[in-house]
Design an enzyme around this catalytic site. Structure first.
Site: not given
Length: 520
Positions: A265, A302
């Site tokens: 990620e 994020c």
């Protein structure tokens, strides 16, 4: 809370032989004891060899065994919460409430996977029974299920010292799948990592598992990470961090004689699209919600919304003024570590030099708001780059077609949000179709921050949000990253895994001859 500064190699505290480093208080720059030492190639190899040895038994263990292990980890983490509360804020600047909430999320994830493997149906057992009398050729008996791939290298994240680190979702899902784990701790919060690593190692011992099922390795640089990804017995990698870091690991993994998957990620700006009728109906509410989403955790999430794409309308200017006032009044906060703080400053400096970009907040405010026309935005791809911190940019569109062009030009994202009123559902359907190709999670009339952990959640997206957009790092589907389908043809029942035997001794849901059969 006595920390020894040691890595954990297959259950044994192991002092490193390399350079020494300390955690550093992000608010003062003060070093925090104890010192930690980077491990060397011998310790990396010992950890991976032990993980592979553990895989020979743990990979064949029952769901009940793995479920009890995951619950034992959760219990020990629950008992360590006060230790996290004492140590984690010193290393990260995160407040006590955030640490407690993240600890609860971490144990919740572990229990989610424990329930999944307890049930056992997740292995997707399929049985196509044979028919030796079939003409013109006999039909073979064919059965298949998902099996674990082998040792997994997990990289701890800077921004989630618990939920995406040593005992976080990557570790929980890999252990649930039957894969031993070697964690490369993030050097910014080694004390937090040691506390979590001890809980995991002690839980493995409590459950009578092979010590190699878990190891924790410290390193102040990149050598351990490179060695782990390049080790021939490591079968996959899980990473949460920067795009440059994720790509570096992916290149190492791809260059191996046996390439392995990297589930990284990496980067997302999580665009928010606000349509005019929705803005006119609830401008103040949207400004407050967006402000809270951008500044929560100092923007170091994020899923922080880094772009707000809007159509020109009478309600636009009051909304922009309201949001700018909120952002300007934000006090300076403490970021996770000096590296994150420096990258944030560099991102702001980069935007301030871009032609056509206006800063709507003062340089000394604790958050940054920018404004740019859609023409300038679409002509400069760098304007869509992530600035990791409390910063967001308003992109002003003159027409619906310009808004769609902005959407079509986006890279892959973790999330994409649309705010629309009832009158705009039909119009926004085209936008939603575009965003479905570019994001892992679509949100309607909400905010992207706050990932609800559960079976249905998707925390992933097309590149560069993740390296492999077919996966998720949160939710029960995360287990699928660390398994592969294995088929058994012509096997007698006594040689088959229990999941595939005719008697269904584990009482799991299976597909038999093309039809789903529930356990009796």
């Amino acid at each position: 809370m006595n920390l020894n500064g040691c890595s954990i190699v297959a259950g044994r505290p192991t002092p490193g032989c390399g350079s020494a480093f300390h955690a550093v208080r992000p608010d003062s720059g003060e070093s925090i004891e104890p010192s930690y030492h980077s491990v060397g190639p011998a310790e990396v190899d010992a950890a991976v060899q032990a993980a592979y040895a553990a895989f020979q038994s743990y990979g064949r263990s029952t769901g009940k065994v793995r479920g009890e292990f995951l619950r034992a980890i959760a219990r020990r983490l629950d008992a360590t919460v006060d230790g996290f509360v004492a140590r984690t804020p010193l290393e990260t600047g995160l407040p006590e409430a955030r640490v407690r909430a993240e600890a609860a999320r971490t144990t919740s994830q572990l229990r989610l996977f424990a329930d999944l493997v307890d049930d056992g149906s997740w292995v997707d057992a399929r049985i196509d029974q044979g028919d030796p009398a079939r003409k013109p050729a006999p039909k073979p008996d064919v059965r298949s299920m998902l099996r674990p791939t082998g040792p997994v290298a997990v990289f701890g994240a800077a921004n989630f010292p618990l939920a995406f680190s040593v005992a976080g979702g990557d570790t929980a899902s890999a252990l649930a799948a039957g894969c031993p784990v070697i964690v490369k701790a993030h050097p910014a919060h080694p004390g937090t990592s040691e506390l979590a690593g001890r809980a995991l190692s002690d839980a493995a011992r409590e459950c009578g598992l092979h010590d190699g099922v878990f190891s924790l390795l410290f390193d102040s640089g990149y050598d351990v990470g490179r060695a782990l990804v390049g080790h021939p017995l490591v079968k996959s990698v899980a990473f949460t961090g920067s795009r440059s870091g994720g790509l570096a690991l992916a290149h190492i993994a791809a260059a191996r004689p046996e390439p392995i998957p990297v589930f990284a990620e990496m980067s997302s700006v999580n665009p928010v699209f606000i349509l005019p009728d929705a803005l006119a109906a609830r401008a103040s509410e949207l400004a407050e919600a967006l402000y809270a989403s951008v500044t929560t955790g100092m923007g170091q999430l994020c899923t922080c919304p880094g772009l707000v794409i809007m159509l020109r309308s009478p309600a636009l200017e009051p909304f922009v003024e309201s949001l700018a006032a909120r952002m300007t009044s934000t006090e300076q906060g403490v970021m996770l570590n000096s590296g994150v703080a420096q990258a944030y400053r560099e991102g702001l400096d980069r935007l301030s030099k871009k032609a056509g970009v206006s800063r709507l907040t003062t340089p000394d405010s604790g958050a940054a708001l920018w404004r740019v026309s859609s023409a300038a935005f679409t002509s400069d791809p760098a304007l869509a780059a992530e600035v990791f911190g409390p910063s967001t940019m308003i992109v002003e569109c003159e027409s619906w077609d310009e808004m769609l062009d902005c959407a079509r030009g986006l890279e892959g994202q973790l999330t994409a949000t649309v705010h629309a009123d009832d009158s705009e559902w039909l119009q926004c359907s085209d936008l939603l179709h575009v965003l479905e190709e570019r994001a892992g999670r679509l949100i309607l009339n909400g905010v992207p921050t706050g990932v609800e952990v559960g079976p249905a959640i998707v925390h992933g997206g097309p590149f560069p949000a993740t390296f492999d957009g077919r996966s998720t790092s949160v939710g029960s589907r995360a287990i699928l990253r660390f398994v592969r389908p294995v088929c058994y043809q012509g096997f007698p029942n006594n040689l088959l895994p229990d999941e595939l035997k005719d008697s269904n001794p584990l009482s799991i849901r299976r597909m038999v001859n093309g039809a789903v059969v529930e356990p009796r």
